[in-house]
Scaffold this motif. Structure first.
Motif, PDB file in Angstrom:
ATOM      1  N   THR A 274       0.772  -1.086   0.161  1.00  0.00           N
ATOM      2  CA  THR A 274      -0.184  -0.012  -0.089  1.00  0.00           C
ATOM      3  C   THR A 274       0.934   1.271   0.105  1.00  0.00           C
ATOM      4  O   THR A 274       0.604   2.310  -0.863  1.00  0.00           O
ATOM      5  CB  THR A 274      -1.018   0.014   1.282  1.00  0.00           C
ATOM      6  OG1 THR A 274      -1.930  -1.112   1.116  1.00  0.00           O
ATOM      7  CG2 THR A 274      -1.771   1.207   1.128  1.00  0.00           C
TER       8      THR A 274
ATOM      9  N   GLU B 276       1.000   4.366  -2.565  1.00  0.00           N
ATOM     10  CA  GLU B 276       0.779   5.817  -2.274  1.00  0.00           C
ATOM     11  C   GLU B 276       1.906   6.558  -2.681  1.00  0.00           C
ATOM     12  O   GLU B 276       1.698   7.479  -3.163  1.00  0.00           O
ATOM     13  CB  GLU B 276       0.511   5.815  -0.960  1.00  0.00           C
ATOM     14  CG  GLU B 276      -0.941   4.979  -0.543  1.00  0.00           C
ATOM     15  CD  GLU B 276      -1.146   5.007   1.057  1.00  0.00           C
ATOM     16  OE1 GLU B 276      -0.144   5.184   1.704  1.00  0.00           O
ATOM     17  OE2 GLU B 276      -2.310   4.723   1.163  1.00  0.00           O
TER      18      GLU B 276
ATOM     19  N   TRP C 175       1.876   7.644  -6.382  1.00  0.00           N
ATOM     20  CA  TRP C 175       0.770   8.551  -6.672  1.00  0.00           C
ATOM     21  C   TRP C 175       1.022   9.870  -6.256  1.00  0.00           C
ATOM     22  O   TRP C 175       0.804  10.673  -7.061  1.00  0.00           O
ATOM     23  CB  TRP C 175      -0.738   7.829  -6.249  1.00  0.00           C
ATOM     24  CG  TRP C 175      -1.080   6.770  -7.172  1.00  0.00           C
ATOM     25  CD1 TRP C 175      -1.044   5.259  -6.703  1.00  0.00           C
ATOM     26  CD2 TRP C 175      -1.329   6.858  -8.533  1.00  0.00           C
ATOM     27  NE1 TRP C 175      -1.541   4.539  -7.764  1.00  0.00           N
ATOM     28  CE2 TRP C 175      -1.657   5.286  -8.908  1.00  0.00           C
ATOM     29  CE3 TRP C 175      -1.447   7.710  -9.785  1.00  0.00           C
ATOM     30  CZ2 TRP C 175      -2.070   4.910 -10.224  1.00  0.00           C
ATOM     31  CZ3 TRP C 175      -1.687   7.289 -10.958  1.00  0.00           C
ATOM     32  CH2 TRP C 175      -1.824   5.943 -11.023  1.00  0.00           C
ATOM     33  N   ASN C 176       1.529   9.855  -4.950  1.00  0.00           N
ATOM     34  CA  ASN C 176       1.831  11.167  -4.357  1.00  0.00           C
ATOM     35  C   ASN C 176       3.041  11.891  -5.171  1.00  0.00           C
ATOM     36  O   ASN C 176       2.874  13.279  -5.552  1.00  0.00           O
ATOM     37  CB  ASN C 176       2.285  11.034  -2.941  1.00  0.00           C
ATOM     38  CG  ASN C 176       1.097  10.714  -2.044  1.00  0.00           C
ATOM     39  OD1 ASN C 176       0.044  10.806  -2.258  1.00  0.00           O
ATOM     40  ND2 ASN C 176       1.534   9.951  -0.938  1.00  0.00           N
TER      41      ASN C 176
END
Length: 375
Positions: A207, A211, A214-215
């Motif tokens: 996860t 993340e 994408w950040n």
């Protein structure tokens, strides 16, 4: 059973290039003996009065097969709440079970010593029933069933040569999930496919990996369409120029293409990027679980027929899939229980007959459907 009679004429390990070949010859002789030893057979299912305490499934094949089977394994656990469930998995597909609880996983390996060790584990598991989840005869699965000592060995009733003693009549001209569910219903309790828990369990590691990407990209996954350019074989490869044209159309629809690829296809991914610089390229994914975390939440997936299609479908992601033409009488491996557009090639040799325009139109149709469905 005295196996010395079966060993007569079988070459010694030092006389053959592969120990597995010796085991195969021995296995076939044992199978022939079993076929004519008066083994009891039933048609349809395990007898109603037989209480199953341990169930062994054979699923030692591809990742996509395990992704499709996992929700049924979970449902099986609810149908038999007091039973232990074991599964023979391959080295490649066992990762799908990494965070599952309550399963006894036996890994099939081709190495002779490891293979024999896994047969011993199957024997120690001591199942009441063993189910071959393959839709075709598998000598390996039968050897596991025989070695396990299971009273009942189940296989789908379809052109069988191996002597499984329960031949289950299951749908074979619909979706593969219907066939799988029908086969497992042969254990004695009907397995319903409604409301299955399908998502693959991920850990914090996967996860956070997603993340972080994408950040850094500054783009929400919901604004992206994932485009998988890697395929399971040369006949499913499609070409950088074709993928670039599809990405161009996706950009015109207001979505950002995210290129997914296996490590061996990094140059193909770069070629797509250089042809259409507006795309995103995914980071190298250490495992398919990291890939799963990465694509959760994207709007749509475009892909040739690979396990990524079934991975996306398990998260409810609409799919545009490109498939080679196959036997229409066999169960279908289309994305299951998700919005989809299936594009079928004109033959089983290549995907060349599927044009970028066809794929772009399929994406547009799904996106339009989602927009109207949200209104």
């Amino acid at each position: 059973m005295d196996i010395s009679n079966f060993l007569k004429g079988v070459p010694l390990i030092s006389e053959t290039p592969g120990v597995l070949k010796k085991l195969e010859i021995l296995g076939r002789r044992m199978l022939h003996h079993v076929m004519f030893s008066g083994i009891g057979r039933v048609s349809g299912s395990v007898p109603d009065d037989d209480r199953l305490q341990r169930i062994l499934l054979m699923r030692q094949d591809r990742i996509g097969d395990m992704i499709m089977t996992l929700p049924l394994i979970r449902r099986l656990g609810k149908l038999y709440p007091g039973a232990r469930i074991g599964i023979v998995a391959s080295e490649s597909n066992r990762i799908i079970l990494k965070y599952e609880t309550g399963l006894d996983v036996i890994t099939y390996r081709k190495n002779p010593g490891a293979f024999i060790s896994s047969l011993a584990r199957a024997r120690n598991f001591n199942p009441d029933a063993a189910v071959d989840m393959h839709m075709h005869d598998s000598t390996t699965s039968f050897i596991y069933a025989l070695s396990s000592g299971a009273r009942w060995s189940l296989h789908i009733d379809h052109e069988n040569r191996l002597p499984f003693n329960v031949r289950v009549s299951a749908p074979q001209d619909g979706h593969i999930m219907d066939a799988f569910a029908g086969l497992l219903s042969g254990l004695g309790r009907k397995l319903d496919t409604a409301g299955l828990k399908r998502e693959i369990i991920l850990s914090n590691e996967e996860t956070v990996f997603a993340e972080t990407f994408w950040n850094r990209s500054g783009i929400p996954p919901g604004d992206c369409a994932a485009v998988n350019i890697s395929a399971g074989g040369e006949n499913r490869r499609w070409g950088a120029d074709r993928y670039a044209r599809v990405c161009s159309s996706i950009l015109e629809m207001g979505l950002k293409p995210l290129i997914l690829f296996s490590p061996s296809d990094i140059e193909l991914a770069r070629a797509v990027y250089h042809s259409e610089p507006g795309v995103l390229i995914s980071p190298a994914t250490p495992s398919i679980l990291h890939l799963a975390a990465l694509i959760r939440g994207v709007t749509i997936l475009v892909s040739p027929d690979t396990s990524v299609i079934h991975l996306a479908a398990s998260y409810g992601i609409p799919v545009v899939g490109m498939f080679l033409r196959f036997n229409p009488a066999l169960p279908k491996w289309y994305p299951w229980d998700v919005k989809r557009e299936v594009l079928m090639a004109s033959d089983h040799i290549s995907l060349d007959s599927i044009s970028p325009e066809m794929v772009s139109e399929a994406v547009r149709a799904l996106v339009s459907d989602m927009v109207h469905g949200a209104l």
